[in-house]
Design a protein around this motif. Structure first.
Motif: not given
Length: 361
Positions: A235, A251, A274, A276, A282
């Motif tokens: 990420w 996700v 979305l 993690s 996110n």
């Protein structure tokens, strides 16, 4: 007085004879010179045209040089060799058959087939299949190094470089799992995947999913990519690099009301939060509301969209408002992205973290 007589002079006739003689010699010399020039021109012309221009002259064909018999033998073209027959040894046959036995059968694993409908069947937590899967998972967790885990993993040759990146380059560890919450079979035709769901202290919001593939030889193997929530980038890497090329990510998706920067037109875009798997990272993903992809994602997170789709379009069932969904997607930043948290959802690979060969393309 008488006049003296004058005698005719002899010099004039002599002079005339010399003049005539000189003229005659000049004419002869001129004629000779003309003849020489004419002859030279003629022979030069014939020489320039070559022998084929000479009339009444036949050019003999070139003589064929026949090599000696010994020369023919030494330079003759060898006869083409017969095609080589492929020799398959018994050891090679055994190896091929062993490879087949090491792979599952059925439509889920046939990359040439179209996608097939899948169903889910709940299994009792104390059943023999569940106990077998837990035993394999325990062996995997107890292994001292990631290399020692390879015998318990599905498609180890393909997954091995991913594991090396995950554990050596990224320095990540597997999430921790606790009590078993649910178990079941994902079925499509003759293909079956054993699915276990655990509670997790490191992923409390979504827990842990363990999926097991059964080979033709009956061996049960862990699907490592869905277990570890593998993504093409971490990420922090994804947000820092702002890749404009699609990046595969696993996700947790839910509804969002955030519209900003390149995606500020809420009538056009559907915003999807979305996260993690550990909920520490996110981004907000955007997809066009009227697209099939947009309606599919909306159904997974409980957002009803009124747009009409073609008859026969397969879509996931509409979930309750506020639902969360584990999905595997591809994400890409827009050109000259104005932020590191607004991305475009370019593809929905599956409504789960488990991918089959056809879905990963």
């Amino acid at each position: 007085m008488s006049k003296p007589s004058v005698k005719p002079s002899a010099a004039k006739p002599v002079k005339d004879k010399r003049l005539v003689k000189a003229t005659f010699m000049l004419v002869l010399y001129s004629l000779g010179l003309i003849g020489v020039l004419a002859a030279a021109g003629y022979f030069g012309y014939r020489l320039f045209q070559g022998p084929q221009a000479k009339p009444m002259t036949e050019i003999a064909p070139p003589k064929k040089v026949i090599p000696a018999f010994s020369t023919i033998l030494s330079t003759s073209v060898p006869a083409p060799e017969p095609p080589k027959q492929i020799q398959v040894t018994l050891a090679q046959m055994v190896k091929v058959e062993a490879a087949k036995q090491g792979r599952p059968g059925g439509p889920l694993y046939d990359s040439a087939s179209s996608k097939v409908a899948m169903s889910f069947e709940t299994l009792p937590l104390r059943g023999p299949q569940v106990a077998e899967a837990q035993f394999v998972l325990a062996k995997y967790v107890q292994a001292a190094t990631w290399r020692e885990r390879l015998p318990y993993i599905f498609e180890p040759e393909r997954v091995k470089p991913l594991m090396q990146v995950q554990y050596e380059k990224r320095g990540l560890k597997d999430p921790e799992h606790d009590a078993l919450l649910a178990a079941g079979l994902i079925t499509a035709g003759t293909s079956k995947v054993l699915h276990l769901q655990f509670a997790s202290t490191t992923q409390p919001a979504v827990g842990m999913r363990a999926n097991f593939h059964r080979t033709r030889s009956g061996k049960l193997l862990l699907d490592w990519e869905s277990w570890s929530a593998w993504g093409d980038k971490t990420w922090p890497e994804f947000k820092e690099q702002r890749s404009q090329l699609p990046v595969l990510m696993r996700v947790v998706a839910s509804e969002s009301s955030y519209y900003n920067y390149e995606f500020n037109e809420n009538w056009r875009w559907l915003a999807v939060k979305l996260h993690s798997p550990d909920r520490l990272q996110n981004v907000t993903g955007y997809v066009e509301r009227k697209s099939m992809l947009g309606i599919a994602l909306a159904n997974l997170i409980g957002v009803p969209l009124p747009h009409k789709l073609p008859d026969g379009t397969t879509m996931p069932a509409l979930k309750l408002p506020g639902s969360k969904a584990l999905v595997t997607v591809r994400l890409a930043f827009p050109n000259n992205a104005q932020s590191d948290h607004c991305v475009k959802i370019t593809d929905l690979l599956a409504d789960r973290w488990l991918l089959f060969p056809e879905e990963g393309k």
